[in-house]
Scaffold this motif. Structure first.
Motif, PDB file in Angstrom:
ATOM      1  N   ALA A 203       0.850  -1.184   0.000  1.00 10.98           N
ATOM      2  CA  ALA A 203       0.000   0.000   0.000  1.00 10.98           C
ATOM      3  C   ALA A 203       0.888   1.236   0.000  1.00 10.98           C
ATOM      4  CB  ALA A 203      -0.912   0.001   1.225  1.00 10.98           C
ATOM      5  N   GLU A 204       0.813   2.035  -1.050  1.00 12.48           N
ATOM      6  CA  GLU A 204       1.599   3.252  -1.099  1.00 12.48           C
ATOM      7  C   GLU A 204       1.041   4.269  -0.113  1.00 12.48           C
ATOM      8  OE1 GLU A 204       2.012   4.631  -5.095  1.00 12.48           O
ATOM      9  OE2 GLU A 204       3.211   2.900  -5.717  1.00 12.48           O
ATOM     10  N   ILE A 205       1.923   5.086   0.461  1.00  8.11           N
ATOM     11  CA  ILE A 205       1.552   5.957   1.573  1.00  8.11           C
ATOM     12  C   ILE A 205       1.032   7.307   1.097  1.00  8.11           C
ATOM     13  CG2 ILE A 205       2.434   7.199   3.596  1.00  8.11           C
ATOM     14  CD1 ILE A 205       4.482   4.929   3.919  1.00  8.11           C
ATOM     15  N   VAL A 206      -0.099   7.701   1.679  1.00  7.77           N
ATOM     16  CA  VAL A 206      -0.667   9.036   1.511  1.00  7.77           C
ATOM     17  C   VAL A 206      -0.746   9.662   2.902  1.00  7.77           C
ATOM     18  CG1 VAL A 206      -2.737  10.337   0.875  1.00  7.77           C
ATOM     19  CG2 VAL A 206      -1.906   8.487  -0.601  1.00  7.77           C
ATOM     20  N   LEU A 207      -0.543  10.964   2.992  1.00  8.36           N
ATOM     21  CA  LEU A 207      -0.383  11.612   4.287  1.00  8.36           C
ATOM     22  C   LEU A 207      -0.913  13.039   4.206  1.00  8.36           C
ATOM     23  CD1 LEU A 207       1.146  11.060   7.065  1.00  8.36           C
ATOM     24  CD2 LEU A 207       3.126  12.167   6.001  1.00  8.36           C
ATOM     25  N   SER A 208      -1.311  13.584   5.368  1.00  2.60           N
ATOM     26  CA  SER A 208      -1.527  15.028   5.482  1.00  2.60           C
ATOM     27  C   SER A 208      -0.693  15.535   6.648  1.00  2.60           C
ATOM     28  CB  SER A 208      -3.009  15.371   5.677  1.00  2.60           C
ATOM     29  OG  SER A 208      -3.470  14.940   6.950  1.00  2.60           O
ATOM     30  N   LEU A 209      -0.460  16.844   6.683  1.00  8.00           N
ATOM     31  CA  LEU A 209       0.501  17.421   7.611  1.00  8.00           C
ATOM     32  C   LEU A 209      -0.176  18.221   8.731  1.00  8.00           C
ATOM     33  CD1 LEU A 209       3.131  18.673   5.022  1.00  8.00           C
ATOM     34  CD2 LEU A 209       3.175  16.545   6.346  1.00  8.00           C
ATOM     35  N   ALA A 210       0.610  18.545   9.738  1.00  7.44           N
ATOM     36  CA  ALA A 210       0.132  19.388  10.828  1.00  7.44           C
ATOM     37  C   ALA A 210       0.064  20.842  10.370  1.00  7.44           C
ATOM     38  CB  ALA A 210       1.051  19.257  12.030  1.00  7.44           C
ATOM     39  N   THR A 211      -1.012  21.522  10.776  1.00 11.59           N
ATOM     40  CA  THR A 211      -1.207  22.937  10.413  1.00 11.59           C
ATOM     41  C   THR A 211      -1.527  23.785  11.645  1.00 11.59           C
ATOM     42  OG1 THR A 211      -3.522  22.426   9.946  1.00 11.59           O
ATOM     43  CG2 THR A 211      -2.002  22.444   8.072  1.00 11.59           C
ATOM     44  N   SER A 212      -1.453  23.201  12.826  1.00  9.88           N
ATOM     45  CA  SER A 212      -1.790  23.902  14.062  1.00  9.88           C
ATOM     46  C   SER A 212      -0.715  24.929  14.408  1.00  9.88           C
ATOM     47  CB  SER A 212      -1.963  22.894  15.199  1.00  9.88           C
ATOM     48  OG  SER A 212      -0.772  22.144  15.380  1.00  9.88           O
ATOM     49  N   ALA A 213      -0.878  25.582  15.551  1.00 12.85           N
ATOM     50  CA  ALA A 213       0.023  26.679  15.933  1.00 12.85           C
ATOM     51  C   ALA A 213       1.479  26.246  16.017  1.00 12.85           C
ATOM     52  CB  ALA A 213      -0.434  27.275  17.266  1.00 12.85           C
ATOM     53  N   GLY A 214       1.723  24.995  16.412  1.00 14.38           N
ATOM     54  CA  GLY A 214       3.091  24.517  16.525  1.00 14.38           C
ATOM     55  C   GLY A 214       3.820  24.423  15.204  1.00 14.38           C
ATOM     56  N   ALA A 215       3.073  24.396  14.097  1.00 18.35           N
ATOM     57  CA  ALA A 215       3.678  24.315  12.762  1.00 18.35           C
ATOM     58  C   ALA A 215       3.773  25.685  12.105  1.00 18.35           C
ATOM     59  CB  ALA A 215       2.861  23.373  11.879  1.00 18.35           C
ATOM     60  N   ARG A 216       3.621  26.764  12.905  1.00 17.97           N
ATOM     61  CA  ARG A 216       3.612  28.122  12.350  1.00 17.97           C
ATOM     62  C   ARG A 216       4.619  29.018  13.072  1.00 17.97           C
ATOM     63  NH1 ARG A 216      -0.735  28.845   9.027  1.00 17.97           N
ATOM     64  NH2 ARG A 216      -2.229  27.103   9.028  1.00 17.97           N
ATOM     65  N   ASP A 217       5.036  30.062  12.378  1.00 24.28           N
ATOM     66  CA  ASP A 217       5.955  31.008  12.997  1.00 24.28           C
ATOM     67  C   ASP A 217       5.169  32.069  13.775  1.00 24.28           C
ATOM     68  OD1 ASP A 217       4.973  32.864  11.160  1.00 24.28           O
ATOM     69  OD2 ASP A 217       6.756  32.803   9.873  1.00 24.28           O
ATOM     70  N   ALA A 218       5.877  33.074  14.273  1.00 14.05           N
ATOM     71  CA  ALA A 218       5.242  34.090  15.106  1.00 14.05           C
ATOM     72  C   ALA A 218       4.201  34.900  14.342  1.00 14.05           C
ATOM     73  CB  ALA A 218       6.314  35.022  15.675  1.00 14.05           C
ATOM     74  N   ASN A 219       4.301  34.917  13.024  1.00 18.89           N
ATOM     75  CA  ASN A 219       3.325  35.639  12.196  1.00 18.89           C
ATOM     76  C   ASN A 219       2.150  34.774  11.771  1.00 18.89           C
ATOM     77  OD1 ASN A 219       4.797  38.116  12.137  1.00 18.89           O
ATOM     78  ND2 ASN A 219       6.214  37.175  10.662  1.00 18.89           N
ATOM     79  N   GLY A 220       2.151  33.508  12.220  1.00 17.36           N
ATOM     80  CA  GLY A 220       1.066  32.613  11.851  1.00 17.36           C
ATOM     81  C   GLY A 220       1.230  31.964  10.500  1.00 17.36           C
ATOM     82  N   HIS A 221       2.423  32.043   9.918  1.00 21.31           N
ATOM     83  CA  HIS A 221       2.685  31.445   8.611  1.00 21.31           C
ATOM     84  C   HIS A 221       3.152  30.000   8.796  1.00 21.31           C
ATOM     85  CE1 HIS A 221       3.527  35.639   6.653  1.00 21.31           C
ATOM     86  NE2 HIS A 221       2.394  35.598   7.336  1.00 21.31           N
ATOM     87  N   TRP A 222       2.641  29.106   7.951  1.00 22.41           N
ATOM     88  CA  TRP A 222       3.015  27.698   8.060  1.00 22.41           C
ATOM     89  C   TRP A 222       4.491  27.506   7.718  1.00 22.41           C
ATOM     90  CZ3 TRP A 222       4.777  23.880   4.612  1.00 22.41           C
ATOM     91  CH2 TRP A 222       4.755  22.560   5.124  1.00 22.41           C
ATOM     92  N   GLN A 223       5.158  26.631   8.514  1.00 20.52           N
ATOM     93  CA  GLN A 223       6.565  26.328   8.325  1.00 20.52           C
ATOM     94  C   GLN A 223       6.760  24.826   8.116  1.00 20.52           C
ATOM     95  OE1 GLN A 223       9.005  28.986   8.313  1.00 20.52           O
ATOM     96  NE2 GLN A 223       6.996  29.978   8.117  1.00 20.52           N
ATOM     97  N   ALA A 224       7.724  24.448   7.312  1.00 20.09           N
ATOM     98  CA  ALA A 224       7.916  23.049   6.910  1.00 20.09           C
ATOM     99  C   ALA A 224       8.923  22.300   7.776  1.00 20.09           C
ATOM    100  CB  ALA A 224       8.361  22.996   5.447  1.00 20.09           C
ATOM    101  N   ASP A 225       9.420  22.908   8.861  1.00 19.87           N
ATOM    102  CA  ASP A 225      10.505  22.298   9.639  1.00 19.87           C
ATOM    103  C   ASP A 225      10.185  20.879  10.087  1.00 19.87           C
ATOM    104  OD1 ASP A 225      10.814  25.059   9.437  1.00 19.87           O
ATOM    105  OD2 ASP A 225      11.941  25.194  11.300  1.00 19.87           O
ATOM    106  N   ASN A 226       9.069  20.704  10.798  1.00 22.05           N
ATOM    107  CA  ASN A 226       8.753  19.377  11.326  1.00 22.05           C
ATOM    108  C   ASN A 226       8.382  18.416  10.203  1.00 22.05           C
ATOM    109  OD1 ASN A 226       6.462  17.581  13.235  1.00 22.05           O
ATOM    110  ND2 ASN A 226       8.575  17.875  13.908  1.00 22.05           N
ATOM    111  N   ALA A 227       7.696  18.916   9.190  1.00 18.93           N
ATOM    112  CA  ALA A 227       7.352  18.083   8.042  1.00 18.93           C
ATOM    113  C   ALA A 227       8.608  17.594   7.328  1.00 18.93           C
ATOM    114  CB  ALA A 227       6.458  18.862   7.073  1.00 18.93           C
TER     115      ALA A 227
END
Length: 512
Positions: free
Chosen positions: A150-174
């Protein structure tokens, strides 16, 4: 695809009959001729896929079981469950029984799950996250997918922990999750930015988050994944479509919402896969009867056909924002909120197979069922992973239905046609008779083999083929799929039955 000497075509005939009190007229006879059916489209070889909720992988509060057939209320709708054992031999074998496939690790809980890229994960998630995915848990998930083909499909975190101080999404943890996946020798086949972003409140965005903010974050996500993993397909928008009146009420009474068309614009990158979710109604757990369904709905044509509107809306959006992108249903089940009690029974099998067929006929190339083994809408019992009736229907589909979709030449009778999965040529006919007290006559111009799925009674948890119960054998071996021969002429379909007819000698040129 293995080619056998016989020439076969798989025709899926889902003849959905009306309940006794339905006022619409019925066709007493239908005639089919498989040899001349033309190809109209195709589905993925991995068409019939499934979801494993991220909360299953990490452990957490998911839908609580019904108590004496009644749903708990309020916060008691949720109950803690430990992480699913993805190393369980039966679970792996049942998943492999549907191979090749896709497994999607996602769900609402994925929107706030932190990947702990360390051998000593923290006991509590960092600020801005609700759950922790450990290295070992993700490694077990990757191993499970490889064993199950089974090939893997995924979605990512978008909550506050995945954002910078301006509320912009960041890819670090992903990025850490992607790199760890690569170190395991695996890849992510498809990636959605968020789970059901039209229910934007459930993605835990910053305050006053707007569609233009979403476009900015989605574009950043798109550029990141194209640079970091060029072979990974971007899936989007991933909006959930719902049956009425649930759809209207969700946008007026639910959490903060965007309309699906607000998730994309002429300026945002086009997804490789146009994905969406579909639920026809809400289960009893959501406690608003008007948006729910009742047991008797399982035998109503309107319930089986409710998915058409969701597919139509999503197809129009695809044509507007991402022309020619493959259309995938990346999540669907009996009802939202974990499914109704009867989702575990054969009563839901009519809807399940009918909606598979409708989706394939209308251009959907992948259909991901929610879930494999959690809550009432699961294909497998969530405690011991024993197959439920819908699993057996999926297993039969997997064995008999091919990737080429054909025009059966009949309108208004819920008839669908596919080339056979393994044999070059001609027809499998799946005829679903939802009438409880009437047989159905099908006229056929060729002989073949019939596989009739039934249950002993309404509400049964056991499925049978041609009167023989489908059960696992020694070592969880699969049963032999035994059909019975039929000749050209009339075939009588039992009341409340699901019938696959395979025409081994049809010789359809579209299936060569």
């Amino acid at each position: 695809m293995k080619k056998l000497p016989a020439v076969t075509l798989s025709v899926l005939l889902v003849n959905t009959l009306f309940a006794c009190n339905n006022n619409q007229s019925q066709q007493t006879d239908i005639s089919i001729s498989p040899v001349g059916m033309k190809k109209t489209g195709s589905i993925s070889e991995r068409f019939l896929a499934y979801n494993v909720e991220m909360v299953e992988v990490t452990g957490g509060r998911f839908w609580a079981p019904y108590k004496e057939g009644k749903a708990p209320s309020g916060d008691e709708r949720y109950e803690y469950r430990p992480p699913i054992d993805l190393t369980n031999a039966r679970l792996q074998k049942m998943a492999a029984g549907l191979a090749p496939s896709y497994v999607r690790f996602s769900g609402t809980w994925a929107n706030a799950t932190y990947f702990a890229n360390t051998d000593t994960p923290p006991s509590q998630p960092p600020s801005g996250f609700d759950a922790i995915l450990t290295r070992q848990q993700w490694q077990d998930a990757v191993n499970f997918a490889q064993i199950a083909d089974a090939e893997i499909v995924l979605s990512l975190a978008t909550s506050a922990g995945a954002r910078d101080a301006n509320g912009h999404w960041q890819a670090d943890n992903a990025t850490q999750l992607l790199e760890f996946t690569d170190s395991l020798g695996a890849t992510i086949a498809g990636l959605e930015f968020a789970n059901e972003p039209n229910m934007i409140g459930l993605t835990q965005p910053p305050e006053n988050y707007s569609p233009s903010d979403y476009h900015r974050d989605y574009s950043h996500f798109y550029d990141w994944i194209k640079q970091s993993s060029p072979t990974t397909l971007v899936m989007g928008p991933g909006a959930v479509e719902m049956g009425e009146p649930m759809r209207t009420m969700a946008y007026h009474l639910g959490p903060d919402t965007f309309q699906p068309e607000e998730l994309l614009s002429a300026d945002t990158p086009k997804p490789d896969i146009f994905s969406f979710h579909y639920y026809g109604a809400s289960s009893q757990r959501c406690h608003i009867p008007i948006i729910g369904s009742q047991p008797e709905d399982a035998f109503e044509l309107d319930w089986l056909a409710s998915i058409d509107d969701g597919i139509n809306k999503s197809t129009k959006l695809r044509d507007r924002f991402a022309p020619n992108a493959p259309l995938w249903i990346s999540e669907s089940g009996e009802t939202a909120c974990g499914g109704n009690p009867w989702a575990t029974t054969f009563d839901d099998t009519y809807r399940f197979v009918d909606q598979l067929a409708r989706s394939a006929q209308q251009g959907v190339q992948v259909f991901m069922h929610n879930t494999l083994a959690a809550s009432d809408y699961a294909l497998l019992d969530e405690h011991d992973f024993t197959p439920r009736p819908n699993y057996w229907a999926a297993w039969v589909w997997r064995n008999l239905m091919g990737t080429a979709v054909l025009n059966p030449g009949i309108k208004g009778a819920n008839i669908y046609a596919h080339c056979h999965r393994n044999i070059t040529g001609a027809v499998t006919v799946l005829a679903v008779n939802i009438q409880k007290d009437k047989t159905r006559i099908i006229n056929v111009d060729a002989g073949g083999t019939l596989y009739t799925l039934t249950a002993a009674e309404t509400g049964s948890h056991q499925a049978a083929v041609n009167g023989i119960d489908l059960t696992l054998g020694e070592g969880d071996s699969f049963p032999e799929l035994k059909g019975k021969p039929f000749s050209a002429g009339q075939i009588e379909l039992e009341p409340v039955s699901v019938n696959f007819m395979v025409f081994e000698e049809a010789g359809n040129p579209s299936c060569g």
